[in-house]
Enzyme design. Sequence first.
Site, PDB file in Angstrom:
ATOM      1  N   SER A 116      10.624   9.818   0.130  1.00 37.38           N
ATOM      2  CA  SER A 116      10.258  11.310   0.813  1.00 37.38           C
ATOM      3  C   SER A 116      11.180  12.446   0.076  1.00 37.38           C
ATOM      4  O   SER A 116      11.593  12.201  -0.803  1.00 37.38           O
ATOM      5  CB  SER A 116      10.821  11.101   2.196  1.00 37.38           C
ATOM      6  OG  SER A 116      12.303  11.081   2.373  1.00 37.38           O
ATOM      7  N   LYS A 117      10.985  13.549   0.628  1.00 35.11           N
ATOM      8  CA  LYS A 117      11.360  14.562   0.000  1.00 35.11           C
ATOM      9  C   LYS A 117      12.896  14.738  -0.303  1.00 35.11           C
ATOM     10  O   LYS A 117      13.196  15.127  -1.445  1.00 35.11           O
ATOM     11  CB  LYS A 117      11.120  15.785   0.758  1.00 35.11           C
ATOM     12  CG  LYS A 117       9.784  16.530   0.479  1.00 35.11           C
ATOM     13  CD  LYS A 117       9.343  17.613   1.339  1.00 35.11           C
ATOM     14  CE  LYS A 117       9.043  17.365   2.654  1.00 35.11           C
ATOM     15  NZ  LYS A 117       7.781  16.793   3.266  1.00 35.11           N
TER      16      LYS A 117
END
Length: 491
Positions: A253-254
């Site tokens: 994820s980010k």
Amino acid sequence: MSVRVRYAPSPTGLQHIGGVRTALFNYFFARSQGGKFILRIEDTDRERYNDESLQDLYDTLEWLGIQWDEGPGKGDFGPYVQSQRFDIYQEYAEKLLKDGKAYYCFCTPERLDAVREEQKKNKSKIQGYDRHCRDLDPAEALKRKESGEPCVIRLKVPLDGKTTFHDEIMGDITRKNSDVNPDPVIVKTDGFPTYHLANVIDDHLMGITHIMRAQEWIPSGPLHVLLYQAFGWEPPKYCHLPLVMGKDGSKLSKRHGATSLRDFRLGGYLPEAITNYISLLGWSYDDSREFFTREDLEKLFTLEKLNKAPAVFDYKKLEWFNGQYIRQRSPESLKELLLPILQKDGIISNPPTQRELNIFDGALPLIQERMKFTTDVSEMVRFLYQEIESYTTADALPKKMELAAVPAILEACYSLLEGFEQRSDEENEQLFYNKAEELGIKMGQILQPLRVAVTGTRISPPLFESIRLLGVDKAAARIKALSEQIQKETA
RNA sequence: GUCUCCAUCGUCUAGGGGUUAGGACACCGGGUUUUCAUCCCGGCAACGGGGGUUCGAUUCCCCCUGGAGAUGCCA
């Protein structure tokens, strides 16, 4: 039956590594089997939908060179956008209702929350919906619905028995029906279907033969099979792809770094590097080969070589691939990529002047070997186009020397520039070597101040070529400038 | 908590009843070199644990442990 697979993203965010890997594998599988690759837009979540995401999807697929055989605006099984298939879902939902396979539920979100809260507090074995409306009289329920009372439609999941589905990579996966999400919502209050319903209907109607998606979907596999059974349809084959993880082992994820393809594109990555690297996440060819073009993969991809275990995304290896592919590019195609970057960074004009292009052509072979990202270009050639604002004189100081001794070296360099352009690099090198000996210093000690003077930094493309590209006059002026600055500082 | 899935170097992986367990990235050395890179050579480094099955298990089976995912009117 010929293979038909689909990539069915939801336009609620930018395309990311995980999604694109799924798209790629579906695409490669279709191509390798002589089948069809279908793009379907799953935009049933009207809250999170946004146009930008849709555009990003198209941009990303184009950038990667993936073309769909059927999809929005193309193909005979359309429309391929779920929001345009509203009536179809309604029709099938009603069929389920009529057959007693689904029912109206009038429970409010508040009640659902309360139920969940209660279950949590009591550490209840039963999770999720308590099937409060399951046994409502259908006629009564219909009346309430028609009087305008908000409601959803839920699937009647069998209370006992178990459901098995076969996964091409994982084998059989079985789940007790009592462990399946109790009566999930299949049509929301706004009349839109949820993912499960729309997905199953569309896959069936579009003749999808293999569902290739990430492993996070495994838990809903039995539910989907139940849905197929409720409709009396044959489920397609399943193939759940291993998850892509971040360094810490949780789903990428980010917070692990860049994950959107747009970030990679803007960050100077090449599509062929991304394609190659991503393909190796959960798939392999043999014990040694790891370079694959998109065309290679379109031929060589096989389900059998898919892996079960999740794969950690390694930015370092992607970088390495990127460097490799930058070096593999033809000068012409690389130039096409680099010029716009130089313009964007204000290094050259738009359109570029002939002089700017000439310098660039000379510099390209020098920097191609050194770039990791296409965006590295600006810093590498800046000194050829712009004057050096000011020097960090400490950079010009070679090891084991006093700063005060540097101007003398620069002076020597300056004198050697006479006739520089007429001599070969070898001859110049010899000359500088002789000069260094004469001064009683090493080659590196004479070249370092010169490099800093000409390029402004200690790290640069090869010096003699750089001087040639810059022009001897300019180089000479920079030597003077640095020398003066040092003299001022040491005075 | 419950359910499901997974498990070979730090990472991506190959392999598979008998192998010096192979490759790549990263890392560390060395070489080439005017810096930085590139390039070349070398090195480090793995079958999670315990039971079986077997002449022999890293490989097959079971348990444990560990990890992940799912548990939504999001997909």
